[in-house]
Design a protein around this motif. Structure first.
Motif, PDB file in Angstrom:
ATOM      1  N   TYR A   1       0.842  -1.203   0.000  1.00  0.00           N
ATOM      2  CA  TYR A   1       0.000   0.000   0.000  1.00  0.00           C
ATOM      3  C   TYR A   1       0.876   1.251   0.000  1.00  0.00           C
ATOM      4  O   TYR A   1       1.868   1.326   0.709  1.00  0.00           O
ATOM      5  N   ILE A   2       0.481   2.253  -0.830  1.00  0.00           N
ATOM      6  CA  ILE A   2       1.251   3.486  -0.911  1.00  0.00           C
ATOM      7  C   ILE A   2       0.534   4.568  -0.108  1.00  0.00           C
ATOM      8  O   ILE A   2      -0.587   4.948  -0.436  1.00  0.00           O
ATOM      9  N   GLY A   3       1.158   5.037   0.967  1.00  0.00           N
ATOM     10  CA  GLY A   3       0.569   6.069   1.814  1.00  0.00           C
ATOM     11  C   GLY A   3       1.552   7.194   2.047  1.00  0.00           C
ATOM     12  O   GLY A   3       2.393   7.485   1.195  1.00  0.00           O
ATOM     13  N   SER A   4       1.444   7.833   3.221  1.00  0.00           N
ATOM     14  CA  SER A   4       2.305   8.976   3.515  1.00  0.00           C
ATOM     15  C   SER A   4       2.671   8.984   4.992  1.00  0.00           C
ATOM     16  O   SER A   4       2.260   8.104   5.747  1.00  0.00           O
ATOM     17  N   THR A   5       3.413  10.027   5.384  1.00  0.00           N
ATOM     18  CA  THR A   5       3.791  10.187   6.788  1.00  0.00           C
ATOM     19  C   THR A   5       2.554  10.276   7.689  1.00  0.00           C
ATOM     20  O   THR A   5       2.670  10.131   8.898  1.00  0.00           O
ATOM     21  N   GLN A   6       1.387  10.538   7.083  1.00  0.00           N
ATOM     22  CA  GLN A   6       0.147  10.618   7.866  1.00  0.00           C
ATOM     23  C   GLN A   6      -0.381   9.242   8.288  1.00  0.00           C
ATOM     24  O   GLN A   6      -1.312   9.161   9.094  1.00  0.00           O
ATOM     25  N   ASP A   7       0.189   8.181   7.726  1.00  0.00           N
ATOM     26  CA  ASP A   7      -0.267   6.830   8.078  1.00  0.00           C
ATOM     27  C   ASP A   7       0.735   6.177   9.036  1.00  0.00           C
ATOM     28  O   ASP A   7       1.779   5.701   8.597  1.00  0.00           O
ATOM     29  N   PRO A   8       0.414   6.129  10.351  1.00  0.00           N
ATOM     30  CA  PRO A   8       1.343   5.519  11.298  1.00  0.00           C
ATOM     31  C   PRO A   8       1.520   4.012  11.034  1.00  0.00           C
ATOM     32  O   PRO A   8       2.624   3.484  11.168  1.00  0.00           O
ATOM     33  N   VAL A   9       0.427   3.347  10.649  1.00  0.00           N
ATOM     34  CA  VAL A   9       0.508   1.954  10.182  1.00  0.00           C
ATOM     35  C   VAL A   9      -0.322   1.856   8.913  1.00  0.00           C
ATOM     36  O   VAL A   9      -1.073   2.776   8.579  1.00  0.00           O
ATOM     37  N   CYS A  10      -0.188   0.728   8.212  1.00  0.00           N
ATOM     38  CA  CYS A  10      -0.917   0.557   6.951  1.00  0.00           C
ATOM     39  C   CYS A  10      -2.424   0.540   7.213  1.00  0.00           C
ATOM     40  O   CYS A  10      -2.914  -0.288   7.973  1.00  0.00           O
ATOM     41  N   PRO A  11      -3.199   1.462   6.557  1.00  0.00           N
ATOM     42  CA  PRO A  11      -4.644   1.484   6.769  1.00  0.00           C
ATOM     43  C   PRO A  11      -5.334   0.258   6.171  1.00  0.00           C
ATOM     44  O   PRO A  11      -6.481  -0.017   6.500  1.00  0.00           O
ATOM     45  N   LYS A  12      -4.641  -0.474   5.300  1.00  0.00           N
ATOM     46  CA  LYS A  12      -5.271  -1.644   4.668  1.00  0.00           C
ATOM     47  C   LYS A  12      -5.080  -2.908   5.486  1.00  0.00           C
ATOM     48  O   LYS A  12      -5.988  -3.702   5.628  1.00  0.00           O
ATOM     49  N   CYS A  13      -3.830  -3.113   5.974  1.00  0.00           N
ATOM     50  CA  CYS A  13      -3.552  -4.409   6.607  1.00  0.00           C
ATOM     51  C   CYS A  13      -2.881  -4.265   7.970  1.00  0.00           C
ATOM     52  O   CYS A  13      -2.563  -5.268   8.608  1.00  0.00           O
ATOM     53  N   GLY A  14      -2.643  -3.020   8.419  1.00  0.00           N
ATOM     54  CA  GLY A  14      -2.016  -2.841   9.725  1.00  0.00           C
ATOM     55  C   GLY A  14      -0.507  -3.070   9.716  1.00  0.00           C
ATOM     56  O   GLY A  14       0.135  -3.025  10.759  1.00  0.00           O
ATOM     57  N   GLY A  15       0.052  -3.300   8.529  1.00  0.00           N
ATOM     58  CA  GLY A  15       1.490  -3.557   8.413  1.00  0.00           C
ATOM     59  C   GLY A  15       2.340  -2.322   8.704  1.00  0.00           C
ATOM     60  O   GLY A  15       1.826  -1.207   8.807  1.00  0.00           O
ATOM     61  N   GLU A  16       3.652  -2.551   8.785  1.00  0.00           N
ATOM     62  CA  GLU A  16       4.589  -1.465   9.082  1.00  0.00           C
ATOM     63  C   GLU A  16       4.793  -0.602   7.838  1.00  0.00           C
ATOM     64  O   GLU A  16       4.994  -1.120   6.728  1.00  0.00           O
TER      65      GLU A  16
END
Ligand code: ADP
Ligand code: ZN
Length: 207
Positions: free
Chosen positions: A135-150
């Protein structure tokens, strides 16, 4: 249906490709993902590619083209392909056309996602990716919003490397916009919008 996604690093190709996979059932072929997988697996090709990638340079064409040929031979490629990060120069584009001629396939559309350089630098330096699902996110995502991954920062999303990747894009990849315009399959898309709006523009084109 076979689609080429064009656009600078950070323009949103990977994000749009994921949305297109869901809607159109196409196979996502990202040479960046294939190369990062080879690096992680420590294959010979991965070892050879890593130095170029970390420097923001293009990996040699012969390596990338052999990866692509192998990928196109996989069964799921027959349902149609979204190329993301490939071709990246004219030689690769010509190699793809030649391979498709052999396979009796063609490129139906080249979608060029346009974005200003300042926006790109900001996006890439804030980009974070999920180690587990990509999943491609940003510094705003502390963990993956899709799977909870790092979430982690790619080695090549560092300021110096970002600048070099943009230079390489301008020099080697941007000319492909004219290449595909000449082939009468080019569509230009404004990438400076919410991903859902960009995806709407793509659906307006592809139907
Ligand atoms: P981005 O589009 O964000 O730069 P990619 O994941 O597409 O990221 O590519 C990361 C790196 O992998 C590139 O900077 C380059 O070193 C290498 N790479 C990916 N695709 C190609 C390609 N088609 N030809 C040569 N090198 C490639
Ligand atoms: Zn994830």
């Amino acid at each position: 249906m076979n689609i080429v996604l064009l656009g600078a690093p950070g323009a949103g190709k990977g994000t749009q490709a994921a949305l297109m996979v869901e809607k159109y059932g196409l196979a996502h072929v990202s040479t960046g993902d294939l190369l990062r997988a080879a690096v992680n697996e420590g294959t010979e090709l991965g070892l050879e590619a890593k130095g170029f990638m970390d420097a923001g340079e293009l990996v040699p064409d012969s390596l990338v083209i052999s990866l692509i040929k192998e990928r196109l031979a996989a069964p799921d490629a027959s349902k149609g392909v979204i190329f993301d990060g490939f071709p990246r120069n004219t030689l690769q584009a010509v190699a793809l056309s030649a391979e498709f001629d052999l396979m009796g396939e063609k490129i139906d559309a080249a979608l060029a996602i346009q974005l200003d350089a300042e926006v790109i630098v900001k996006r890439l330096s804030e980009r974070r990716c999920c180690r587990d699902c990509g999943y491609i996110g940003s510094t705003q995502d502390p963990v993956c919003p899709k799977c909870g991954g790092e979430m982690y920062q790619r080695d090549d999303d560092m300021p110096d490397t970002i600048r070099n990747r943009l230079d390489v894009y301008e020099k080697s990849t941007a000319p492909l916009i004219d290449y595909y315009r000449g082939a009468e399959v080019l569509y230009e898309i404004d990438g400076d919008k919410h991903p859902d709006e960009v995806f709407q523009s793509i659906q307006d084109i592809l139907g």
